[in-house]
Motif scaffolding. Structure first.
Motif, PDB file in Angstrom:
ATOM      1  N   TYR A  53     -27.354 -49.135  21.239  1.00 41.03           N
ATOM      2  CA  TYR A  53     -26.565 -50.364  21.232  1.00 41.03           C
ATOM      3  C   TYR A  53     -25.641 -50.409  20.020  1.00 41.03           C
ATOM      4  O   TYR A  53     -25.768 -51.231  19.114  1.00 41.03           O
ATOM      5  N   LEU A  55     -21.799 -50.781  18.561  1.00 45.93           N
ATOM      6  CA  LEU A  55     -20.493 -51.364  18.837  1.00 45.93           C
ATOM      7  C   LEU A  55     -19.548 -51.032  17.692  1.00 45.93           C
ATOM      8  O   LEU A  55     -19.839 -51.332  16.531  1.00 45.93           O
ATOM      9  N   SER A  57     -15.567 -51.850  16.950  1.00 41.53           N
ATOM     10  CA  SER A  57     -14.517 -52.669  17.516  1.00 41.53           C
ATOM     11  C   SER A  57     -13.589 -53.199  16.434  1.00 41.53           C
ATOM     12  O   SER A  57     -14.018 -53.513  15.321  1.00 41.53           O
ATOM     13  N   ASN A  76     -25.920 -46.239  24.846  1.00 40.13           N
ATOM     14  CA  ASN A  76     -25.260 -47.538  24.880  1.00 40.13           C
ATOM     15  C   ASN A  76     -24.298 -47.709  23.701  1.00 40.13           C
ATOM     16  O   ASN A  76     -24.540 -48.465  22.762  1.00 40.13           O
ATOM     17  N   HIS A  78     -20.399 -48.601  22.634  1.00 34.06           N
ATOM     18  CA  HIS A  78     -19.174 -49.274  23.065  1.00 34.06           C
ATOM     19  C   HIS A  78     -18.145 -49.177  21.950  1.00 34.06           C
ATOM     20  O   HIS A  78     -18.363 -49.710  20.854  1.00 34.06           O
ATOM     21  N   HIS A  80     -14.268 -50.054  21.162  1.00 32.35           N
ATOM     22  CA  HIS A  80     -13.296 -50.961  21.767  1.00 32.35           C
ATOM     23  C   HIS A  80     -12.224 -51.371  20.766  1.00 32.35           C
ATOM     24  O   HIS A  80     -12.520 -51.722  19.617  1.00 32.35           O
ATOM     25  N   CYS A 105     -18.878 -46.374  26.603  1.00 33.04           N
ATOM     26  CA  CYS A 105     -17.641 -46.989  27.057  1.00 33.04           C
ATOM     27  C   CYS A 105     -16.625 -46.916  25.923  1.00 33.04           C
ATOM     28  O   CYS A 105     -16.893 -47.376  24.808  1.00 33.04           O
ATOM     29  N   GLU A 107     -12.641 -47.970  25.335  1.00 33.58           N
ATOM     30  CA  GLU A 107     -11.568 -48.695  26.001  1.00 33.58           C
ATOM     31  C   GLU A 107     -10.608 -49.330  24.999  1.00 33.58           C
ATOM     32  O   GLU A 107     -10.980 -49.656  23.873  1.00 33.58           O
ATOM     33  N   LEU A 320     -23.888 -52.449  28.300  1.00 34.64           N
ATOM     34  CA  LEU A 320     -23.769 -52.396  26.851  1.00 34.64           C
ATOM     35  C   LEU A 320     -24.180 -53.725  26.236  1.00 34.64           C
ATOM     36  O   LEU A 320     -24.118 -54.741  26.877  1.00 34.64           O
TER      37      LEU A 320
END
Length: 320
Positions: A53, A55, A57, A76, A78, A80, A105, A107, A320
């Motif tokens: 998990y 992240l 960003s 997991n 992410h 971004h 992911c 993006e 996610l």
């Protein structure tokens, strides 16, 4: 000169971002690398190991010594809305490198690198085979990628743990040596399979697509010369290219040809310097509505397997 070695190695439930900038001040590392003055590998700017998990960003990353973001043995992840930059002359700098990780992911990112922008990996030769952790279930979308001396989007060449079930869509690849490249070599073992790449805009790219069976070296002489990699079930569709020199370069392995390469709805504007837009050996696949016309090995008109692969990948839901 201030030398900064910046990397983050954290374990669980990690978040990194909030509109900051991390500058790796990599120029001294690039100089040492180019002059063969290093007796060890260069550090990575941000590295997550055995994490869940994660992240990343709303952050900018600049001038990494080598990799910018390297999640390895993670789940997991992410990534971004980030910007990643290294100058075109920076040697083998890479943007995002998912490595033996799953549920990823990426993006809404803008990445411009000296070498690869995004590169999927999963271990090297006998070590990757023994550890056996693949990179799998990933979604890349709405990204702008530039790669001066490598590939905007790369798979391998370290792929001995396997790479599969990757969906890439709505991407802009520009001013790059290669747009999309699959890399492996004899002794790697492993596989690259079930990859779908769709809705791609290519601009000023030397080679649009490549799949190379003799790419890269070995870390030592312990590799198994009979460990043949598998590359199969690759779908490229809905792609437009402008100012392209080579449409495709597919060079498989005689003992393990690349199979089920599926091309559909592709239109490439080839520039005047191109002598032969397609180069193929030890590869087979299918094509429909492709210009310029691909090599005969890729001109089987039965695309049913491509349709099945597309449907399978559309049902993946990355949580996610």
């Amino acid at each position: 000169m201030i030398l900064v070695e910046s990397w983050i190695n954290l374990d669980l439930n990690v978040a990194l971002g909030d509109n900051g900038t991390i500058d790796g001040q990599g120029s001294v590392w690039w100089e040492w690398f180019t002059s063969h003055s290093l007796n060890y590998t260069r550090p990575h700017l941000v590295e997550f190991v055995s994490s869940e998990y994660v992240l990343v960003s709303n952050i900018s990353l600049l001038n990494a010594p080598a990799y910018n973001i390297h999640p390895v043995y993670c789940s997991n992840v992410h990534i971004h809305n980030i910007s990643v930059y290294a100058p075109p002359e920076s040697p083998y700098t890479v943007g995002i490198v998912p490595d033996s990780s799953d549920n990823i992911c990426i993006e809404d990112c803008n990445i411009s690198m000296g070498h690869d922008a995004i590169a999927f990996k999963s271990g090297w030769d006998e070590y990757g085979i023994a550890y056996g952790r693949p990179t799998t279930i990933a979604h890349v979308r709405r990204v702008d990628l530039r790669s001066s001396t490598g590939s905007s989007l790369a798979f391998g060449s370290e792929m001995s743990g396997g790479i599969s079930d990757i969906l890439v869509e709505e991407v802009h690849l520009y001013d790059s040596l290669t747009g999309i490249e699959f890399r492996t070599t004899i002794g790697r073992g492993g596989y690259i399979k079930e990859i779908m790449i769709s809705d791609v805009d290519l601009l000023n790219v030397n080679t649009s697509f490549a799949a190379i069976g003799d790419y890269g070296s070995h870390p030592d002489d312990k590799f198994d010369p009979d460990a043949f990699p598998v590359l199969e079930k690759i779908t490229l569709q809905n792609i437009i290219g402008t100012n392209i020199t080579i449409a495709g370069n597919f060079k498989g392995i005689e003992e393990s040809p690349f199979t089920f390469i599926c091309l559909s709805n592709i239109s490439l504007s080839i520039n005047s310097t191109s002598l032969s837009p397609w180069q193929c050996s030890y590869v087979s696949g299918f094509s429909e509505s492709v210009f310029p016309e691909p090599c005969p090995e890729l001109m089987n008109s039965s695309t049913s397997s491509c349709g099945i692969l597309m449907l399978e990948l559309q049902f993946y839901n990355i949580i996610l």
